[in-house]
Design a protein around this motif. Sequence first.
Motif, mmCIF file in Angstrom:
data_model
loop_
_atom_site.group_PDB
_atom_site.id
_atom_site.type_symbol
_atom_site.label_atom_id
_atom_site.label_comp_id
_atom_site.label_asym_id
_atom_site.label_seq_id
_atom_site.Cartn_x
_atom_site.Cartn_y
_atom_site.Cartn_z
ATOM 1 N N GLY A 76 68.040 44.532 50.478
ATOM 2 C CA GLY A 76 66.814 45.265 50.778
ATOM 3 C C GLY A 76 65.721 45.066 49.741
ATOM 4 O O GLY A 76 64.651 45.651 49.850
ATOM 5 N N SER A 77 65.996 44.228 48.739
ATOM 6 C CA SER A 77 64.981 43.979 47.719
ATOM 7 C C SER A 77 63.769 43.281 48.325
ATOM 8 O O SER A 77 63.883 42.452 49.204
ATOM 9 C CB SER A 77 65.578 43.080 46.623
ATOM 10 O OG SER A 77 64.539 42.580 45.811
ATOM 11 N N MET A 78 62.597 43.669 47.876
ATOM 12 C CA MET A 78 61.352 43.020 48.338
ATOM 13 C C MET A 78 60.952 41.934 47.337
ATOM 14 O O MET A 78 59.937 41.289 47.492
ATOM 15 C CB MET A 78 60.231 44.059 48.383
ATOM 16 C CG MET A 78 60.525 45.241 49.243
ATOM 17 S SD MET A 78 60.264 44.855 50.959
ATOM 18 C CE MET A 78 59.577 46.384 51.514
ATOM 19 N N LYS A 79 61.736 41.815 46.276
ATOM 20 C CA LYS A 79 61.300 40.979 45.162
ATOM 21 C C LYS A 79 61.837 39.553 45.285
ATOM 22 O O LYS A 79 63.047 39.359 45.283
ATOM 23 C CB LYS A 79 61.818 41.622 43.870
ATOM 24 C CG LYS A 79 61.062 41.225 42.654
ATOM 25 C CD LYS A 79 61.459 42.079 41.468
ATOM 26 C CE LYS A 79 61.317 41.233 40.227
ATOM 27 N NZ LYS A 79 62.417 41.239 39.350
ATOM 28 N N PRO A 80 60.944 38.560 45.401
ATOM 29 C CA PRO A 80 61.444 37.193 45.450
ATOM 30 C C PRO A 80 62.030 36.796 44.088
ATOM 31 O O PRO A 80 61.551 37.310 43.075
ATOM 32 C CB PRO A 80 60.201 36.348 45.761
ATOM 33 C CG PRO A 80 59.022 37.259 45.687
ATOM 34 C CD PRO A 80 59.486 38.655 45.472
ATOM 35 N N PRO A 81 62.992 35.905 43.998
ATOM 36 C CA PRO A 81 63.607 35.254 45.145
ATOM 37 C C PRO A 81 64.786 36.050 45.695
ATOM 38 O O PRO A 81 65.396 35.638 46.666
ATOM 39 C CB PRO A 81 64.100 33.929 44.544
ATOM 40 C CG PRO A 81 64.498 34.292 43.144
ATOM 41 C CD PRO A 81 63.528 35.364 42.715
ATOM 42 N N ILE B 282 68.951 27.194 37.934
ATOM 43 C CA ILE B 282 67.549 26.862 38.237
ATOM 44 C C ILE B 282 66.617 27.997 37.801
ATOM 45 O O ILE B 282 66.928 29.181 37.935
ATOM 46 C CB ILE B 282 67.357 26.519 39.751
ATOM 47 C CG1 ILE B 282 66.022 25.798 39.952
ATOM 48 C CG2 ILE B 282 67.481 27.744 40.632
ATOM 49 C CD1 ILE B 282 65.864 25.126 41.300
ATOM 50 N N ASP B 283 65.481 27.578 37.254
ATOM 51 C CA ASP B 283 64.442 28.511 36.836
ATOM 52 C C ASP B 283 63.797 29.097 38.107
ATOM 53 O O ASP B 283 63.434 28.340 39.010
ATOM 54 C CB ASP B 283 63.422 27.675 36.051
ATOM 55 C CG ASP B 283 62.326 28.500 35.426
ATOM 56 O OD1 ASP B 283 61.986 28.206 34.283
ATOM 57 O OD2 ASP B 283 61.799 29.417 36.097
ATOM 58 N N VAL B 284 63.666 30.416 38.203
ATOM 59 C CA VAL B 284 63.124 30.989 39.449
ATOM 60 C C VAL B 284 61.697 30.498 39.716
ATOM 61 O O VAL B 284 61.237 30.504 40.856
ATOM 62 C CB VAL B 284 63.185 32.539 39.499
ATOM 63 C CG1 VAL B 284 64.606 33.036 39.577
ATOM 64 C CG2 VAL B 284 62.445 33.176 38.356
ATOM 65 N N GLY B 285 61.038 30.018 38.710
ATOM 66 C CA GLY B 285 59.698 29.449 38.900
ATOM 67 C C GLY B 285 59.709 28.195 39.760
ATOM 68 O O GLY B 285 58.679 27.798 40.320
ATOM 69 N N HIS B 286 60.861 27.542 39.869
ATOM 70 C CA HIS B 286 60.963 26.337 40.699
ATOM 71 C C HIS B 286 61.370 26.645 42.140
ATOM 72 O O HIS B 286 61.375 25.765 42.989
ATOM 73 C CB HIS B 286 61.998 25.364 40.099
ATOM 74 C CG HIS B 286 61.522 24.699 38.850
ATOM 75 N ND1 HIS B 286 62.316 24.543 37.737
ATOM 76 C CD2 HIS B 286 60.325 24.162 38.529
ATOM 77 C CE1 HIS B 286 61.629 23.937 36.787
ATOM 78 N NE2 HIS B 286 60.419 23.697 37.245
ATOM 79 N N VAL B 287 61.730 27.891 42.387
ATOM 80 C CA VAL B 287 62.278 28.234 43.712
ATOM 81 C C VAL B 287 61.176 28.303 44.773
ATOM 82 O O VAL B 287 60.162 28.968 44.589
ATOM 83 C CB VAL B 287 63.057 29.572 43.646
ATOM 84 C CG1 VAL B 287 63.418 30.066 45.046
ATOM 85 C CG2 VAL B 287 64.317 29.412 42.804
#
Length: 422
Positions: free
Chosen positions: A47-52, A68-73
Amino acid sequence: MGSEFKCIDCGMVYEPGIRFRCDCGGLLEVIHEFGHVERETFDERLGSMKPPYSSGVWRYKEIINPAIDVGHVVSRPEGNTNLYSHPRLGKYVGLEDLAVKHEGENPSGSFKDRGMTVGISEAVRLGVKAVACASTGNTSASLAAYAAQAGIDCVVFIPEGEIAFGKLAQALSYGAKVLQISGNFDDAMRVVQEASGELGLYLLNSVNPWRIEGQKSIIFEMIQQRGWEPPDWIAVPAGNLGNTSAFGKALREAVELGLIDKVPRIASIQAEGANPFYRLWEEGGEVLEPMKPSTVASAIKIGNPVSWKKALRSVRETEGVVDQVSDQEIMDAKAIVDGCGIGCEPASAASVAGVRKLVEKGVIGPGEEVVCVLTGNLLKDPDASVQYHTGTIKGVEQTYANRPIVIDADIASVERALKRKN
Ligand code: F0G
């Protein structure tokens, strides 16, 4: 927490990079160095709204791509697909209840998005300029969408005249360069593998082991939706055998990590006219014999599936089975799934038709819990639906047809039509 590529044949290990096969020609798989993983982490993210983590793939980041760095997702976000059941479905297959997990609810309308978010994120991490795939339609639609989102050039190789219109429309609309190969999917697969090696295209078919990592999330999510209680069986349509491979790996890792303690059996279901994996299974052989495929389910019209070795391991390890269903059985099962208001494309219904057959044979017991994976959305292939209901598929009877009624534009004709039985 690192990950590496390991050859499933010779065990050679590589840094994850732009490489899809071992020097020996074997398939590669991703091996993770797992940290501590527990169900609660995944439950907290529900239920999280927060990516990723709002994605039904990246919710399980620690077991899919920990490093993996979430910045690359690049995420849409995908997954979070529903489990449905309907009394008519259970009755049709001969079980008290049958659940279907609808992967057609992914952003581009098929399960491919789960593998693609992981594959494209790796492409971004690696800084590639162009991505490519061969496809019976859904992979090309998904790749085109994710490449567009990531701003990476995309080339798709499709068999000319053999992919459903919804999928072709997507690939064209999302801006991929669409190369229509004169030949079938297996020809397109051969050409794209050559082209990716020689022309520097990053290959995003399921031979890319990151695709398999993403598709594992179908299993994690389904088991989490069931309160971490695995079913007795998981049935899946089988074409290029990426899902069958991914499901086995997911279950192996879920046991290793203590997420589950019972392993469901995998039922991998092929179309009769495109059944090289079924034949291999039946003959108890060790090497798959390619064939010329033919089936109404264009998504799984594949005669030389790339991932057969990994898939064989999945079925064996889970004490599963491989079976086959005819075009008639596929289209009839689809009509039932559609008629329950759920809906799916033809290939997806192979899983339901397969379960019906396995119940009939007594392989699946009437009290067993079964989840079928519906791989693609009904609207991917509207022609197949209309042709079934209007009786224009060669060699397929309209067992459950809902025929359209042509009437004159007056109230008496409407009245007559309402009284008529379909
Ligand atoms: N169902 C659908 C709707 C598919 O699109 C595919 C494969 C499958 C089942 C078979 O899955 O390959 O993992 O065994 N479609 C690929 C494509 C080949 O190009 O879209 P698999």
